[in-house]
Write an enzyme that holds these catalytic residues in place. Structure first.
Site, PDB file in Angstrom:
ATOM      1  N   ASN A   1       6.214  26.596  19.995  1.00 30.54           N
ATOM      2  CA  ASN A   1       6.071  25.447  19.094  1.00 30.54           C
ATOM      3  C   ASN A   1       5.683  25.893  17.664  1.00 30.54           C
ATOM      4  OD1 ASN A   1       5.047  23.182  17.704  1.00 30.54           O
ATOM      5  ND2 ASN A   1       4.466  22.180  19.618  1.00 30.54           N
TER       6      ASN A   1
ATOM      7  N   LYS B   1       2.460  24.325  16.176  1.00 25.78           N
ATOM      8  CA  LYS B   1       1.203  24.909  16.651  1.00 25.78           C
ATOM      9  C   LYS B   1       0.944  26.218  15.915  1.00 25.78           C
ATOM     10  CE  LYS B   1       1.065  23.165  21.423  1.00 25.78           C
ATOM     11  NZ  LYS B   1       0.995  23.579  22.841  1.00 25.78           N
TER      12      LYS B   1
ATOM     13  N   GLU C   1       5.026  26.430  32.485  1.00 27.96           N
ATOM     14  CA  GLU C   1       3.813  25.635  32.678  1.00 27.96           C
ATOM     15  C   GLU C   1       3.786  25.192  34.126  1.00 27.96           C
ATOM     16  OE1 GLU C   1       2.685  22.455  30.129  1.00 27.96           O
ATOM     17  OE2 GLU C   1       3.248  23.536  28.314  1.00 27.96           O
TER      18      GLU C   1
ATOM     19  N   ASP D   1      -2.963  25.436  25.548  1.00 28.79           N
ATOM     20  CA  ASP D   1      -2.278  24.290  26.120  1.00 28.79           C
ATOM     21  C   ASP D   1      -3.066  23.044  25.755  1.00 28.79           C
ATOM     22  OD1 ASP D   1       0.089  23.607  27.734  1.00 28.79           O
ATOM     23  OD2 ASP D   1      -1.384  22.607  28.995  1.00 28.79           O
TER      24      ASP D   1
ATOM     25  N   PHE E   1       3.315  16.404  14.431  1.00 22.91           N
ATOM     26  CA  PHE E   1       4.298  16.466  15.517  1.00 22.91           C
ATOM     27  C   PHE E   1       3.754  15.727  16.740  1.00 22.91           C
ATOM     28  CE2 PHE E   1       2.354  19.609  18.424  1.00 22.91           C
ATOM     29  CZ  PHE E   1       1.326  20.062  17.621  1.00 22.91           C
ATOM     30  N   GLY E   2       4.595  15.630  17.758  1.00 22.64           N
ATOM     31  CA  GLY E   2       4.164  15.087  19.052  1.00 22.64           C
ATOM     32  C   GLY E   2       3.549  13.699  18.931  1.00 22.64           C
TER      33      GLY E   2
ATOM     34  N   ASP F   1       1.045  12.809  17.160  1.00 27.45           N
ATOM     35  CA  ASP F   1       0.315  12.567  15.902  1.00 27.45           C
ATOM     36  C   ASP F   1       0.520  11.157  15.333  1.00 27.45           C
ATOM     37  OD1 ASP F   1      -1.047  14.941  15.816  1.00 27.45           O
ATOM     38  OD2 ASP F   1       0.362  15.947  14.481  1.00 27.45           O
TER      39      ASP F   1
ATOM     40  N   HIS G   1      -8.449  18.668  17.919  1.00 26.93           N
ATOM     41  CA  HIS G   1      -8.713  19.426  19.146  1.00 26.93           C
ATOM     42  C   HIS G   1      -8.338  20.890  18.952  1.00 26.93           C
ATOM     43  CE1 HIS G   1      -5.022  17.301  18.581  1.00 26.93           C
ATOM     44  NE2 HIS G   1      -4.377  18.128  19.359  1.00 26.93           N
ATOM     45  N   ARG G   2      -7.167  21.133  18.364  1.00 25.75           N
ATOM     46  CA  ARG G   2      -6.703  22.523  18.202  1.00 25.75           C
ATOM     47  C   ARG G   2      -7.594  23.256  17.200  1.00 25.75           C
ATOM     48  NH1 ARG G   2      -2.127  21.315  17.703  1.00 25.75           N
ATOM     49  NH2 ARG G   2      -1.681  21.616  19.904  1.00 25.75           N
TER      50      ARG G   2
HETATM   51  P1  IMP Z   1       1.642  21.244  25.138  1.00 22.63           P
HETATM   52  O1  IMP Z   1       1.888  21.166  26.632  1.00 22.63           O
HETATM   53  O2  IMP Z   1       0.386  21.996  24.815  1.00 22.63           O
HETATM   54  O3  IMP Z   1       2.805  21.776  24.359  1.00 22.63           O
HETATM   55  O4  IMP Z   1       1.384  19.785  24.579  1.00 22.63           O
HETATM   56  C1  IMP Z   1       1.487  18.614  25.335  1.00 22.63           C
HETATM   57  C2  IMP Z   1       2.133  17.518  24.524  1.00 22.63           C
HETATM   58  O5  IMP Z   1       1.231  17.105  23.520  1.00 22.63           O
HETATM   59  C3  IMP Z   1       3.427  17.907  23.819  1.00 22.63           C
HETATM   60  O6  IMP Z   1       4.301  16.787  23.847  1.00 22.63           O
HETATM   61  C4  IMP Z   1       2.995  18.193  22.406  1.00 22.63           C
HETATM   62  O7  IMP Z   1       4.008  17.877  21.471  1.00 22.63           O
HETATM   63  C5  IMP Z   1       1.820  17.251  22.253  1.00 22.63           C
HETATM   64  N1  IMP Z   1       0.827  17.809  21.374  1.00 22.63           N
HETATM   65  C6  IMP Z   1       0.173  18.982  21.503  1.00 22.63           C
HETATM   66  N2  IMP Z   1      -0.671  19.150  20.479  1.00 22.63           N
HETATM   67  C7  IMP Z   1      -0.548  18.067  19.692  1.00 22.63           C
HETATM   68  C8  IMP Z   1      -1.147  17.679  18.470  1.00 22.63           C
HETATM   69  O8  IMP Z   1      -1.967  18.390  17.864  1.00 22.63           O
HETATM   70  N3  IMP Z   1      -0.765  16.495  17.974  1.00 22.63           N
HETATM   71  C9  IMP Z   1       0.147  15.685  18.587  1.00 22.63           C
HETATM   72  N4  IMP Z   1       0.751  16.016  19.713  1.00 22.63           N
HETATM   73  C10 IMP Z   1       0.410  17.204  20.263  1.00 22.63           C
END
Ligand code: IMP
Length: 189
Positions: A9, A12, A36, A64, A138-139, A141, A166-167
């Protein structure tokens, strides 16, 4: 100091590079899709990701993330990625109709250096907006509103998201721990 961050990603990677820079840590990106496993916890997924990467020199970093919705009993949690790819944000908003909107985003970061493996978690509490708003990030957000704000992460600049995300919290923990370890090595040299 350098770490190799393994993720498929690019968003990330950009976040992690930015968050670790003030610690004097450079991030090399290894773009790789890691399997995963079906697992109950983010920690289990992170351990499986680390175990999948062949032994190498240097510091290895993976993470993750999951979104835990109180009104849905914690769903989608570790399955956030699958849910995003299937029903997407409109589906999640539909599921939440008439339910409590509290949410927690969690990231577990995993570090492997030689034989040593450690995990650090970061959390962002907040709520899910009634509609998607904003175009940054992304995701999830566009629907995640962190506590103390009335804007979604997608309506914030990258630097604003990093204040509470969180990250960012997990990765600042990683940064602090790596800096301490470096100081110990240098002190004993
Ligand atoms: P992953 O399995 O860690 O890749 O993330 C799980 C889901 O959460 C995926 O659909 C990511 O796009 C989303 N995601 C992970 N981190 C974020 C974030 O910081 N903001 C928004 N969506 C996130």
């Amino acid at each position: 100091m350098r770490v190799t961050f393994v993720t498929s990603n690019p968003n990330k990677y950009r976040e992690v590079r930015r968050i670790l820079r003030p610690f004097g840590i450079s991030v090399d990106w290894r773009r790789l899709e890691l399997p995963e496993p079906q697992a109950d916890s983010l920690a289990e997924v992170v351990r499986a990701k680390l175990a999948h990467i062949p032994r190498r020199r240097g510091v290895l970093l993976v993470e993750d993330s999951g979104l835990f919705l109180k009104g849905l009993g914690g769903f989608p949690g570790v399955y956030a990625r699958y849910v995003y790819g299937t029903i997407g944000l409109p589906g999640v908003l539909r599921l939440l109709k008439g339910k409590g909107r509290s949410a927690v985003f969690r990231t577990v970061a995993g570090v492997r250096h030689g034989r040593s493996v450690w995990l650090i978690e970061g959390r962002s509490t907040g709520s899910i907006a009634l509609t998607a708003r904003g175009s940054n990030g992304f995701g999830y957000d566009p629907v995640f509103v962190p506590t103390g704000s009335d804007r979604t992460y997608a309506q914030m600049t990258a630097v604003e998201k990093d204040r509470t995300s969180h990250r960012a919290r997990a990765m600042r923990g990683v940064g602090r721990k790596l800096v301490k370890a470096r100081a110990r090595r240098n002190g004993s040299a």
